[in-house]
Design a protein around this motif. Sequence first.
Motif, PDB file in Angstrom:
ATOM      1  N   VAL A  72       8.668  -2.089  10.636  1.00 57.61           N
ATOM      2  CA  VAL A  72       7.639  -1.589  11.545  1.00 57.61           C
ATOM      3  C   VAL A  72       6.304  -2.214  11.184  1.00 57.61           C
ATOM      4  O   VAL A  72       5.897  -2.213  10.013  1.00 57.61           O
ATOM      5  N   LEU A  73       5.615  -2.741  12.191  1.00 60.65           N
ATOM      6  CA  LEU A  73       4.289  -3.328  12.015  1.00 60.65           C
ATOM      7  C   LEU A  73       3.256  -2.407  12.647  1.00 60.65           C
ATOM      8  O   LEU A  73       3.383  -2.028  13.815  1.00 60.65           O
ATOM      9  N   ILE A  74       2.238  -2.034  11.877  1.00 59.07           N
ATOM     10  CA  ILE A  74       1.148  -1.201  12.381  1.00 59.07           C
ATOM     11  C   ILE A  74      -0.112  -2.047  12.413  1.00 59.07           C
ATOM     12  O   ILE A  74      -0.687  -2.382  11.364  1.00 59.07           O
ATOM     13  N   ASN A  75      -0.560  -2.420  13.601  1.00 57.13           N
ATOM     14  CA  ASN A  75      -1.792  -3.191  13.748  1.00 57.13           C
ATOM     15  C   ASN A  75      -2.947  -2.220  13.950  1.00 57.13           C
ATOM     16  O   ASN A  75      -2.876  -1.329  14.790  1.00 57.13           O
ATOM     17  N   GLY A  76      -4.015  -2.397  13.161  1.00 61.08           N
ATOM     18  CA  GLY A  76      -5.098  -1.423  13.187  1.00 61.08           C
ATOM     19  C   GLY A  76      -4.795  -0.263  12.252  1.00 61.08           C
ATOM     20  O   GLY A  76      -5.098   0.894  12.545  1.00 61.08           O
TER      21      GLY A  76
ATOM     22  N   LYS B 105       6.511   5.923   7.277  1.00 56.37           N
ATOM     23  CA  LYS B 105       7.153   6.052   5.966  1.00 56.37           C
ATOM     24  C   LYS B 105       7.992   7.325   5.886  1.00 56.37           C
ATOM     25  O   LYS B 105       9.067   7.326   5.285  1.00 56.37           O
ATOM     26  N   ILE B 106       7.525   8.402   6.491  1.00 57.22           N
ATOM     27  CA  ILE B 106       8.311   9.633   6.518  1.00 57.22           C
ATOM     28  C   ILE B 106       9.652   9.398   7.206  1.00 57.22           C
ATOM     29  O   ILE B 106      10.697   9.919   6.782  1.00 57.22           O
TER      30      ILE B 106
ATOM     31  N   LEU C 297      -2.523   4.373   1.584  1.00 53.67           N
ATOM     32  CA  LEU C 297      -1.544   4.982   2.487  1.00 53.67           C
ATOM     33  C   LEU C 297      -0.114   4.606   2.112  1.00 53.67           C
ATOM     34  O   LEU C 297       0.834   5.110   2.705  1.00 53.67           O
ATOM     35  N   HIS C 298       0.034   3.698   1.175  1.00 51.15           N
ATOM     36  CA  HIS C 298       1.330   3.272   0.612  1.00 51.15           C
ATOM     37  C   HIS C 298       2.245   2.564   1.614  1.00 51.15           C
ATOM     38  O   HIS C 298       3.446   2.864   1.683  1.00 51.15           O
ATOM     39  N   PRO C 299       1.712   1.595   2.362  1.00 47.60           N
ATOM     40  CA  PRO C 299       2.623   0.756   3.141  1.00 47.60           C
ATOM     41  C   PRO C 299       3.400  -0.156   2.205  1.00 47.60           C
ATOM     42  O   PRO C 299       3.038  -0.327   1.033  1.00 47.60           O
ATOM     43  N   ASP C 300       4.471  -0.754   2.718  1.00 49.66           N
ATOM     44  CA  ASP C 300       5.252  -1.679   1.889  1.00 49.66           C
ATOM     45  C   ASP C 300       4.588  -3.046   1.796  1.00 49.66           C
ATOM     46  O   ASP C 300       4.722  -3.738   0.780  1.00 49.66           O
TER      47      ASP C 300
END
Length: 323
Positions: A154-158, A172-173, A193-196
């Motif tokens: 999953v890519l979160i832009n912004g 992540k949940i 926020l602990h993204p990978d």
Amino acid sequence: MKATWQTQYGSPDVLQLVDVPKPTPADSEVLVKVQAASVHAGDWHLMRGTPFLIRLMFSGIFKPTINILGSDLAGQVEAVGKEVTQFKPGDEVFGNLSESGWGAFAQYVCAPTDALQPKPANVTFEEAAAVPTSAVAALQALRDCGQIQSGQQVLINGASGGVGSFAVQIAKIYGAEVTAVCRTEKIEMVRSLHPDHIIDYTQQSVIQVGQQYDLILDTAAYRSVLDYQQVLSPEGAFVLVGGSTARFFQVMLFGSLLSKILHRKMTALAMKVNPNDLAIVKDWLEARKIAPCIDRSYPLHEVPEAIRYLEQRQVRGKVTIRV
């Protein structure tokens, strides 16, 4: 009571702190003494009356019918209508008033019971007020529009914005492998926020990375949606949440056609106020599975300055109002 009042559309200069009558709850409403509120894009769109569709859908064509902005709030129940059984005076609550008249930028506001949830005792009023719209939007974008699944890329832009910061945590949940996109000065905040993975878009384009994603959530809309086709996996989904108004309406109006042509789901989030989703978010907040990132906090008389700051699109997380 004091309230931030608007009688015409325009810049933050149209907002004035004035004295107005304290409201009285209807039979099915509660009166909330507002302790904190938060600001989001809906406030500046209603303030300016742009795009024009906002006037047709929510407020007056020539002058605003919503005089007190603010949808997200947290506070204490001051009084209850005679039909209310869920809450009693003294209860701490938080919620979203965007479908019940707005009005959170004031010392008191009336709200229907289904717009509110009990505030978790282990979070502050400002933390609770930062949650309702942005966290529920992130949840609905990932779950309903994107149909997120465990193990997906999953890519979160912004990722440093209000919705984006919650989207990273919620993805992540759900067990996704999350790549967060932001600019250099926001990396430390996003890392919390602990993204990978983190991509600094000022140093490297998402397109150049070479990774394919099952779900792309775009809260910034600086790129054309067509650019992302190179990195969206077959049968993947692209969900536009915010950013450029023109691009948002493009996807909203032509998303179905683009999906058929490109064989990938292209959609724009149309967030719905949902008591069940607010309850889910409340449980996550209480369990500390999600937490808001609060960039700045302003007193009630500085709501115009808070909206000016938000309009600069440089906010790290959320902007709150102390009432």
